[in-house]
Design an enzyme around this catalytic site. Structure first.
Site, mmCIF file in Angstrom:
data_model
loop_
_atom_site.group_PDB
_atom_site.id
_atom_site.type_symbol
_atom_site.label_atom_id
_atom_site.label_comp_id
_atom_site.label_asym_id
_atom_site.label_seq_id
_atom_site.Cartn_x
_atom_site.Cartn_y
_atom_site.Cartn_z
ATOM 1 C CB ILE A 60 -1.014 0.037 1.179
ATOM 2 C CG1 ILE A 60 -0.313 -0.072 2.540
ATOM 3 C CG2 ILE A 60 -2.078 -1.034 1.008
ATOM 4 C CD1 ILE A 60 -1.245 0.264 3.722
ATOM 5 C CB THR A 124 -7.510 -1.231 16.654
ATOM 6 O OG1 THR A 124 -7.479 -1.894 17.905
ATOM 7 C CG2 THR A 124 -6.318 -0.290 16.601
ATOM 8 C CG ASP A 125 -10.319 -2.191 21.157
ATOM 9 O OD1 ASP A 125 -9.218 -2.485 20.662
ATOM 10 O OD2 ASP A 125 -10.988 -2.992 21.846
ATOM 11 C CD GLU A 126 -4.476 -3.352 20.781
ATOM 12 O OE1 GLU A 126 -3.330 -2.906 20.842
ATOM 13 O OE2 GLU A 126 -4.738 -4.561 20.753
ATOM 14 C CE1 TYR A 150 -2.137 -2.946 14.894
ATOM 15 C CE2 TYR A 150 -3.060 -2.948 17.107
ATOM 16 C CZ TYR A 150 -3.229 -3.027 15.733
ATOM 17 O OH TYR A 150 -4.491 -3.176 15.198
ATOM 18 C CE LYS A 154 -5.013 0.043 12.541
ATOM 19 N NZ LYS A 154 -5.267 -0.364 11.135
ATOM 20 C CE LYS A 189 -2.829 -10.464 15.670
ATOM 21 N NZ LYS A 189 -2.690 -10.658 14.281
#
Ligand code: NAD
Ligand code: DAU
Length: 337
Positions: A60, A124-126, A150, A154, A189
């Site tokens: 990308i 993400t919620d993170e 990470y 994000k 995971k």
């Protein structure tokens, strides 16, 4: 909307999303994926001959690959990312390259092509950080307080999307979701790792005291949420998705052991993850109201389906574990590579 560019479509959530689109909609789909260690063409093996589907191998962050694709599509759904927290702790640079530079390149090319109607960025919620045990769940308006390389990468990509909307009116929609589980999740995971280790009689490594809490959502529910946001979301808006299912890691593991009828002695407490977020939970009031979406699969049903899937698809994960899946690519996709 006729044609959609899905990035990272050979990963866990992206492949589930493409399957849902091909089964339930008439869109044409271009899947741009770099086939990193987490990307697996086998995840979409059953869809590869559908005339509405095309795979492009590429990154990308590569302008030469992305720009021509933007000239053909009406929308982008950006799943492509380095996605594993532990890996980001060992080595952060690949996370910045893909998650930050890659997202910016997609935004720039989308804008230059000038024809896209929606740029949906999957987050993400993170990015919100960690909750204390009595804190209310995260809302879309909460501050970003990421704690791992990470989640910081994000959060940065979310902010680049925000800037593209504010500065250039790129029609960006951001979705943020809690922990997904289900078929085709890479075995690094928590849930697939525990299922596979338990099936193989190996130890189940639990970080710290095992009481960290995650909000679990079945992957198909998340994919339906992304589709709702793509078709009904408003540019410049953020939408939280979650399963309203808070469980400690130990509760999740005990459930897996119960389904597999395996002994709790397999559990082994190991050194904690540095900077380990204690609790995530999502407030999903907005998506219930604005997108008429809610999670449909309760944990009991979702985890049973997931365990069955890993039991019935041993070759899929055994190939990954042994590295043999590279031969699979050669055999089936010589041209694409
Ligand atoms: P995954 O690691 O299973 O898949 C990522 C995919 O992106 C792979 O197919 C990989 O080959 C591809 N990719 C990586 N770098 C690329 C690059 N530079 N160019 C093109 N393709 C590249 O990840 P996932 O769990 O499916 O997550 C997908 C997205 O959803 C990510 O953006 C992640 O941050 C987000 N998300 C994941 C979860 C979760 O629980 N897994 C929850 C919320 C949000
Ligand atoms: O919350 C959404 C996020 O969920 C996504 O943005 C990420 O892409 C995805 O990887 C996931 O991040 P987590 O760090 O929450 O997922 P992971 O499966 O790595 O870990 C889940 C919990 O289980 C976490 O508290 C750490 C713990 N764990 C994990 C592993 C791999 C263990 O105790 N032992 C393990 O071996």
């Amino acid at each position: 909307m006729k044609k959609i560019l899905v990035t990272g479509g050979c990963g866990f959530i992206g492949s589930n999303f493409i399957r849902l689109l091909l089964e339930e909609r008439d869109y044409e789909i271009v899947n741009l994926d770099a086939l990193t260690y987490a990307g697996n063409l086998e995840n979409l093996h059953d869809m590869k001959d559908d005339p509405r589907y095309r795979f492009v191998k590429g990154r990308i962050e590569d302008e030469k690959t992305v720009l021509p694709l933007m000239d053909e599509v009406d929308a982008v759904v950006n799943f492509a990312a380095e996605s594993h927290v532990d890996r980001s702790i060992h080595s952060a640079m690949p996370f910045l390259t893909t998650n930050c530079l890659g997202t910016q390149n997609l935004l720039d090319c989308f804008r230059r092509a000038g024809r896209g109607k929606v740029f949906l960025h999957v987050s993400t919620d993170e990015v919100y950080g960690s909750l204390g045990k009595d804190d209310p769940p995260f809302k879309e308006t909460d501050k970003l307080r990421p704690n791992s390389p990470y989640s910081a990468s994000k959060a940065a990509s979310d902010l680049l999307c925000r800037a593209a909307w504010k500065t250039f009116k790129v029609p960006v929609v951001i979705t943020r979701c809690s922990n997904n589980y289900g078929p085709f999740q890479f075995p690094e995971k928590l849930i697939p790792l525990m299922i596979i280790n338990a099936l193989s009689g190996r130890r189940l490594p639990v970080y710290g005291d095992g009481k960290n809490i995650r909000d679990w959502i079945y992957v198909e529910d998340h994919c339906r949420g992304v589709l709702c946001a793509l078709e009904k979301g408003k540019p410049g808006f953020i939408y939280n998705f979650g399963g309203e299912c808070e469980l400690t890691n130990l509760e999740v593991i005990e459930k897996i052991l119960e389904i597999l009828k395996k002994d709790r002695d397999l559990i082994e407490f190991v050194k904690d993850r540095p900077g380990h977020d204690r609790r995530y939970a999502m407030d999903i009031t907005l998506v219930k109201k604005e997108l008429s979406w809610k999670p449909e699969t309760d944990f009991e049903k979702g985890i049973s389906r997931t365990v069955s899937w890993y039991m019935e698809n041993r070759t899929w994960w055994q190939r990954i574990i042994s590295g043999e899946y590279k031969d699979y690519y050669k055999k089936h996709y010589d041209k694409a590579l």
